[in-house]
Design a protein around this motif. Structure first.
Motif, PDB file in Angstrom:
ATOM      1  N   TYR A 313     -10.586 172.401  -6.029  1.00 20.76           N
ATOM      2  CA  TYR A 313     -11.702 171.790  -6.740  1.00 20.76           C
ATOM      3  C   TYR A 313     -12.036 170.467  -6.071  1.00 20.76           C
ATOM      4  CZ  TYR A 313      -7.802 169.178  -8.750  1.00 20.76           C
ATOM      5  OH  TYR A 313      -6.671 168.412  -8.900  1.00 20.76           O
ATOM      6  N   HIS A 314     -13.193 169.932  -6.372  1.00 22.98           N
ATOM      7  CA  HIS A 314     -13.531 168.638  -5.786  1.00 22.98           C
ATOM      8  C   HIS A 314     -13.305 167.512  -6.797  1.00 22.98           C
ATOM      9  CE1 HIS A 314     -17.947 169.085  -7.244  1.00 22.98           C
ATOM     10  NE2 HIS A 314     -17.431 168.075  -7.906  1.00 22.98           N
ATOM     11  N   ALA A 315     -13.096 166.319  -6.264  1.00 21.28           N
ATOM     12  CA  ALA A 315     -12.927 165.123  -7.092  1.00 21.28           C
ATOM     13  C   ALA A 315     -13.118 163.897  -6.210  1.00 21.28           C
ATOM     14  CB  ALA A 315     -11.543 165.091  -7.744  1.00 21.28           C
ATOM     15  N   TYR A 316     -13.616 162.833  -6.801  1.00 20.04           N
ATOM     16  CA  TYR A 316     -13.581 161.537  -6.112  1.00 20.04           C
ATOM     17  C   TYR A 316     -12.150 161.018  -6.160  1.00 20.04           C
ATOM     18  CZ  TYR A 316     -18.692 161.394  -6.517  1.00 20.04           C
ATOM     19  OH  TYR A 316     -20.029 161.666  -6.418  1.00 20.04           O
ATOM     20  N   TYR A 317     -11.623 160.651  -5.013  1.00 18.16           N
ATOM     21  CA  TYR A 317     -10.265 160.126  -4.947  1.00 18.16           C
ATOM     22  C   TYR A 317     -10.341 158.616  -4.728  1.00 18.16           C
ATOM     23  CZ  TYR A 317      -5.519 159.263  -3.262  1.00 18.16           C
ATOM     24  OH  TYR A 317      -4.251 158.775  -3.090  1.00 18.16           O
ATOM     25  N   GLN A 318      -9.832 157.853  -5.685  1.00 14.21           N
ATOM     26  CA  GLN A 318      -9.811 156.389  -5.652  1.00 14.21           C
ATOM     27  C   GLN A 318     -11.197 155.797  -5.368  1.00 14.21           C
ATOM     28  OE1 GLN A 318      -6.686 155.406  -2.824  1.00 14.21           O
ATOM     29  NE2 GLN A 318      -5.101 155.696  -4.366  1.00 14.21           N
ATOM     30  N   PRO A 319     -12.218 156.200  -6.147  1.00 14.18           N
ATOM     31  CA  PRO A 319     -13.541 155.585  -5.974  1.00 14.18           C
ATOM     32  C   PRO A 319     -13.507 154.123  -6.419  1.00 14.18           C
ATOM     33  CG  PRO A 319     -13.502 156.909  -7.959  1.00 14.18           C
ATOM     34  CD  PRO A 319     -12.184 157.147  -7.267  1.00 14.18           C
ATOM     35  N   THR A 320     -14.441 153.355  -5.927  1.00 14.91           N
ATOM     36  CA  THR A 320     -14.538 151.939  -6.295  1.00 14.91           C
ATOM     37  C   THR A 320     -15.794 151.718  -7.113  1.00 14.91           C
ATOM     38  OG1 THR A 320     -15.780 151.359  -4.305  1.00 14.91           O
ATOM     39  CG2 THR A 320     -13.375 151.312  -4.162  1.00 14.91           C
ATOM     40  N   PRO A 321     -15.839 150.665  -7.925  1.00 17.00           N
ATOM     41  CA  PRO A 321     -17.032 150.401  -8.736  1.00 17.00           C
ATOM     42  C   PRO A 321     -18.287 150.199  -7.901  1.00 17.00           C
ATOM     43  CG  PRO A 321     -15.167 149.146  -9.551  1.00 17.00           C
ATOM     44  CD  PRO A 321     -14.742 149.751  -8.245  1.00 17.00           C
ATOM     45  N   SER A 322     -18.148 149.739  -6.667  1.00 19.10           N
ATOM     46  CA  SER A 322     -19.322 149.456  -5.834  1.00 19.10           C
ATOM     47  C   SER A 322     -19.811 150.670  -5.060  1.00 19.10           C
ATOM     48  CB  SER A 322     -18.983 148.341  -4.841  1.00 19.10           C
ATOM     49  OG  SER A 322     -17.908 148.721  -4.013  1.00 19.10           O
ATOM     50  N   GLY A 323     -19.117 151.782  -5.152  1.00 13.80           N
ATOM     51  CA  GLY A 323     -19.535 152.975  -4.419  1.00 13.80           C
ATOM     52  C   GLY A 323     -18.503 154.067  -4.529  1.00 13.80           C
ATOM     53  N   ASP A 324     -18.729 155.166  -3.832  1.00 11.16           N
ATOM     54  CA  ASP A 324     -17.760 156.255  -3.850  1.00 11.16           C
ATOM     55  C   ASP A 324     -17.475 156.693  -2.420  1.00 11.16           C
ATOM     56  OD1 ASP A 324     -19.299 158.751  -2.975  1.00 11.16           O
ATOM     57  OD2 ASP A 324     -20.608 158.004  -4.551  1.00 11.16           O
ATOM     58  N   ASN A 325     -16.430 157.457  -2.284  1.00  6.78           N
ATOM     59  CA  ASN A 325     -16.012 157.913  -0.953  1.00  6.78           C
ATOM     60  C   ASN A 325     -16.155 159.417  -0.798  1.00  6.78           C
ATOM     61  OD1 ASN A 325     -14.053 158.543  -2.777  1.00  6.78           O
ATOM     62  ND2 ASN A 325     -12.343 157.616  -1.667  1.00  6.78           N
ATOM     63  N   GLY A 326     -17.054 160.011  -1.580  1.00  7.15           N
ATOM     64  CA  GLY A 326     -17.295 161.432  -1.466  1.00  7.15           C
ATOM     65  C   GLY A 326     -16.338 162.258  -2.296  1.00  7.15           C
ATOM     66  N   ARG A 327     -16.689 163.501  -2.471  1.00  7.55           N
ATOM     67  CA  ARG A 327     -15.911 164.420  -3.311  1.00  7.55           C
ATOM     68  C   ARG A 327     -14.987 165.245  -2.422  1.00  7.55           C
ATOM     69  NH1 ARG A 327     -20.842 167.113  -6.224  1.00  7.55           N
ATOM     70  NH2 ARG A 327     -21.880 166.355  -4.330  1.00  7.55           N
ATOM     71  N   SER A 328     -13.766 164.779  -2.293  1.00  4.01           N
ATOM     72  CA  SER A 328     -12.758 165.461  -1.479  1.00  4.01           C
ATOM     73  C   SER A 328     -12.170 166.635  -2.257  1.00  4.01           C
ATOM     74  CB  SER A 328     -11.663 164.476  -1.070  1.00  4.01           C
ATOM     75  OG  SER A 328     -11.126 163.839  -2.208  1.00  4.01           O
ATOM     76  N   ILE A 329     -11.315 167.415  -1.581  1.00  7.44           N
ATOM     77  CA  ILE A 329     -10.805 168.651  -2.166  1.00  7.44           C
ATOM     78  C   ILE A 329      -9.333 168.491  -2.535  1.00  7.44           C
ATOM     79  CG2 ILE A 329     -10.452 171.114  -1.818  1.00  7.44           C
ATOM     80  CD1 ILE A 329     -13.394 170.170  -1.889  1.00  7.44           C
TER      81      ILE A 329
END
Length: 361
Positions: A313-329
């Motif tokens: 499944y996908h999930a954001y891993y350790q996203p930050t309030p100022s942005g995201d790092n994509g939906r990793s698997i």
């Protein structure tokens, strides 16, 4: 316990510096922005198993035992990854090139659609890649197309269209899921405007895949998207995602499930509530510490060689309030209780867990 956890983290860090668990060969192509596979000790793997963004994954195991995963095109033209063990993944290319990239039907006045939510199957001797053609905010343009290949690594050649939103009368006709049973073929699909099922006409040479319009039926309410089915113990389990998928740290995506004794429903939760009324059982959510957010749109479940079921499944891993790092698997085992209901970890993604049982490594 704190000392043991610290020691385990140190061992993992040192082993990762040494390249532990990297099974890719020198000819492998690295995906844009990095990527790579999940790190593994002798018994454990660590999420995410694909660190690069590859949302809405679909997965298939080929005859030689290799797993192949495809995702929505954060890598343009749809990324393809492969793995021998569900943990260590290598980027092998894209499903399409600029020359073979599919477009909307000629009846649609837009061009260069986005390619979302692939669905891979092996049908009548060919690898069939279904995909959603879409424009953000233009939900009535949504179209389901398909492409064929002799190899799970492609090249995939577009063949045509299964249906459009207008044809089916269903807004946002994306997130298609293919099901084959007893010589019949079905497609489930939809995104926040109802989940539907329809039987398909499938030509022997796969030149035509079209809906049998008279068989169209709604099976779930307007809270869901990204559905897939798993059959076990006399029940059909309808997995789906609900909430906001794509807002980084603010994403509320969850994975839910209901079950039915019939593919066409009714799908019920544990207390008998109907999925048609947006009633369900939540089995996977983001973590309260924001390590994982937006957990959802899982692939059809995968079996390891011990018969255990696994969810990618996908999930954001350790996203930050100022942005995201994509939906990793990420990857987690699906466990089944004595009443036949599935669960995933403690309801949130595993940071690490025991590796799947694979005999062909």
């Amino acid at each position: 316990m704190k000392k043991i956890f610290s020691l385990l983290c140190a061992v993992f860090f040192l082993s990762s510096l040494a390249g532990c668990g990297d099974s890719s060969d020198d000819s492998a192509v690295d995906p844009p922005g990095g990527g790579g596979g999940g790190e593994e000790t002798e018994e454990l793997y660590w999420n995410p198993v694909i660190k690069y963004s590859a949302p809405d994954p679909t997965c298939i195991r080929a005859a030689d035992g290799t797993y192949y995963l495809y995702g929505t095109e954060d890598t343009r033209n749809m990324p393809i990854y492969k793995s021998d063990d569900l943990v260590n993944w290598t980027f092998v290319g894209t499903a399409f090139t600029e020359a073979t990239r599919p477009d909307f039907p000629t009846s649609v006045s837009y061009d260069d659609p986005s390619l979302w939510a692939p669905e891979i199957r092996y049908i009548k001797g060919k690898y069939v890649l279904f995909y959603s053609l879409a424009k953000w905010g233009q939900e009535w343009l949504s179209t389901v197309g398909y492409a064929l290949s002799d190899s799970p690594e492609g090249p995939f050649i577009p063949q045509g269209y299964v249906f459009t939103s207008e044809q089916m009368g269903v807004q946002n006709s994306i997130d298609q899921f293919f099901w084959e049973e007893d010589g019949k073929y079905y497609m489930l699909w939809g995104s926040f405007h109802g989940i539907y099922i329809v039987e398909l006409n499938v030509a022997d040479d796969l030149s035509i895949i079209t809906p049998k319009m008279e068989t169209q039926l709604q099976v779930a309410g307007n809270a869901y998207e990204g559905v897939n089915v798993w059959k076990r113990g006399g029940y059909y389990y309808l997995f789906a995602s609900r909430g906001s998928c794509c807002e980084g740290i603010n994403s509320t995506y969850q994975t839910v499930v209901c079950r039915s004794e019939s593919l066409k429903g009714p799908y019920l939760n544990k207390s008998g509530g109907q999925m048609l009324d947006n009633q369900d059982e939540v089995i996977l959510s983001g973590t309260s510490d924001n390590t994982f957010k937006g957990t959802g749109h899982n692939s059809i479940l995968q079996l390891d060689d011990a018969g255990q079921t696994w969810m990618l499944y996908h999930a954001y891993y350790q996203p930050t309030p100022s942005g995201d790092n994509g939906r990793s698997i990420s990857l987690d085992m699906v466990r089944w209780n004595y009443e036949g209901w599935p669960s995933v970890n403690t309801g949130t993604p595993s940071v690490s867990a025991e590796v799947p049982v694979i005999h062909n490594k």
